[in-house]
Structures are given as structure tokens and as C-alpha cells.
Motif scaffolding. Sequence first.
Motif, short mmCIF file in Angstrom:
data_model
loop_
_atom_site.label_atom_id
_atom_site.label_comp_id
_atom_site.label_asym_id
_atom_site.label_seq_id
_atom_site.Cartn_x
_atom_site.Cartn_y
_atom_site.Cartn_z
N ALA A 132 2.73 79.42 90.94
CA ALA A 132 3.54 79.08 92.11
C ALA A 132 3.30 80.16 93.17
O ALA A 132 3.86 81.25 93.08
N ARG A 168 11.00 72.42 86.72
CA ARG A 168 10.51 72.60 88.10
C ARG A 168 10.47 71.29 88.87
O ARG A 168 10.10 70.24 88.34
N GLU A 205 10.31 86.72 95.34
CA GLU A 205 10.01 86.01 96.59
C GLU A 205 9.37 86.95 97.61
O GLU A 205 9.71 88.13 97.70
N ARG A 212 10.91 80.49 98.89
CA ARG A 212 10.04 79.32 98.75
C ARG A 212 10.20 78.66 97.38
O ARG A 212 9.93 77.47 97.24
N HIS A 213 10.57 79.44 96.39
CA HIS A 213 10.53 78.94 95.01
C HIS A 213 11.92 78.75 94.40
O HIS A 213 12.16 77.74 93.74
N PHE A 224 13.57 75.01 91.19
CA PHE A 224 12.37 75.84 91.31
C PHE A 224 11.26 74.97 91.87
O PHE A 224 10.90 73.95 91.28
N GLU A 225 10.73 75.37 93.02
CA GLU A 225 9.65 74.66 93.67
C GLU A 225 8.35 75.43 93.47
O GLU A 225 8.29 76.63 93.70
N VAL A 226 7.30 74.72 93.08
CA VAL A 226 6.01 75.36 92.88
C VAL A 226 5.35 75.73 94.19
O VAL A 226 4.71 76.77 94.30
N THR A 227 5.50 74.89 95.22
CA THR A 227 4.85 75.17 96.51
C THR A 227 5.90 75.47 97.58
O THR A 227 7.08 75.17 97.42
#
Length: 227
Positions: A132, A168, A205, A212-213, A224-227
Motif C-alpha cells: 500500500a 482492506r 502515513e 491515505r490508508h 484500510f485503503e490500499v491506494t
Amino acid sequence: MRPRILVVDDEHGLVRALEINLRAHGWDVATALDGTSALELAASWHPGVVLLDLGLPDLPGLDVIAGIRGWSQVPIVVLSARQDGEDKVEALDAGADDYVTKPFAMDELLARLRAAARRGAPVDTTEAVVEAGELTIDLARRRVLRGGDEVRLSPTEWALVEILVRNRGKLVGRQQLLHEIWGPAYSSETAYLRVYTAQLRRKLEVDPAHPRHFITRPGMGYVFEVT
């Protein structure tokens, strides 16, 4: 398709005997003589069952169970010379599905392995390592790298990372997180989540003020965001 089994034990003779017997009974077998190799094979080969000794030369067997359980629900059958009831309880509490003591009868072991395979879900192809941005989250080895450097996380911080990364892209509710990490008695302690999420953002971060994550969904939970 032949069922896959990963045999983990540091006794070379026993591993060879198990490999021969299991192959003769229709299993596709991979073997590991230590915990590190076991985690690597579990992540890359995706066995349908893991047969695991607790007394390994590099990692405690319980750590191997925890490493696998960080990303996979593959059935784990412990095969150990430890016959103390406390050892059995610890292994089962850590995530093992069955416990067989040495010495053992091969017919009984084969029956238990077949039962574990029947109970198990389809072969888990979940990634054990998640990328990520500049983060690398290794769910098997229970560690996080940022820009190639390992970031030291407390057990509670890791527990939060693990749950969010396993889910995720999905919203994980506040009560679920509190229940899984701290227990049912803490289901209303949402301040805990704010504190630990802030700590993770500072460590992981690029811009903690604009993450972002590790994303907060106000009033609901975290994603939780990978991108």
C-alpha cells in the motif's frame, strides 16, 4: 485435485516418513524444517491443511500459528510430543484446529487430517503480503515496512493494523474492533480507537493529518485503503 498439506517439523526422519505415507494416501506434500520456512510456504503454496510441530528451532510453534492466522483460516493440526493439557489449550486458543500427541498411530493421524480438510474452507489464496503505497504489511511475519525499513509497532497497534488490512477496502465497525482487540467489556471505549489510530498514522502515513490508508468513517468505523 490432490489435497495439499504442509508438514512442519524439525525431525528429518519423521518428516520423511510422513511425506511418504501422506503421498501414498493421495496428498500433495510440502515440508518445512523450521518456522520461517513454514510461514514462507504457507504464504506462497497455499496448503489445504498444515501439520505443525510446536518445538521448532527458530520460532515457537505458537508464533507460527499466529503468523498463519494473521491472514489465513487454513486448518492447522498440531503434532507435538508435549502432552501437557496447558500446551494443548494454548495451541487451540492460538488458532489450531486439532492436537495430536507423539507417538501417534498413522491411521488416526490420517483420519484427523481428512477431517480437518473436510472442515476447512476452500484453499485460501489471500495475499500474506499487502503493498500500500510505501507500506509493506507482512501478515504472516506480523511486521510493517515503510520505505523498506521496519516500523516498530506495539502488540495493540499491530492488532489494529491486522484487522483493518485483512478487511482492506471494507468498513470495520468500531464495536467489532473494540471487541476483537480489547474484549467485549470495552465495546463503548471509542476513545481507544482514536488514540491508537492517531499513533498508527504518525508512524505509517506520509501526512498523518491527511491519511491515505487508515481512514476514519465518522460514527461508523475505519477502513484500510490500499491506494
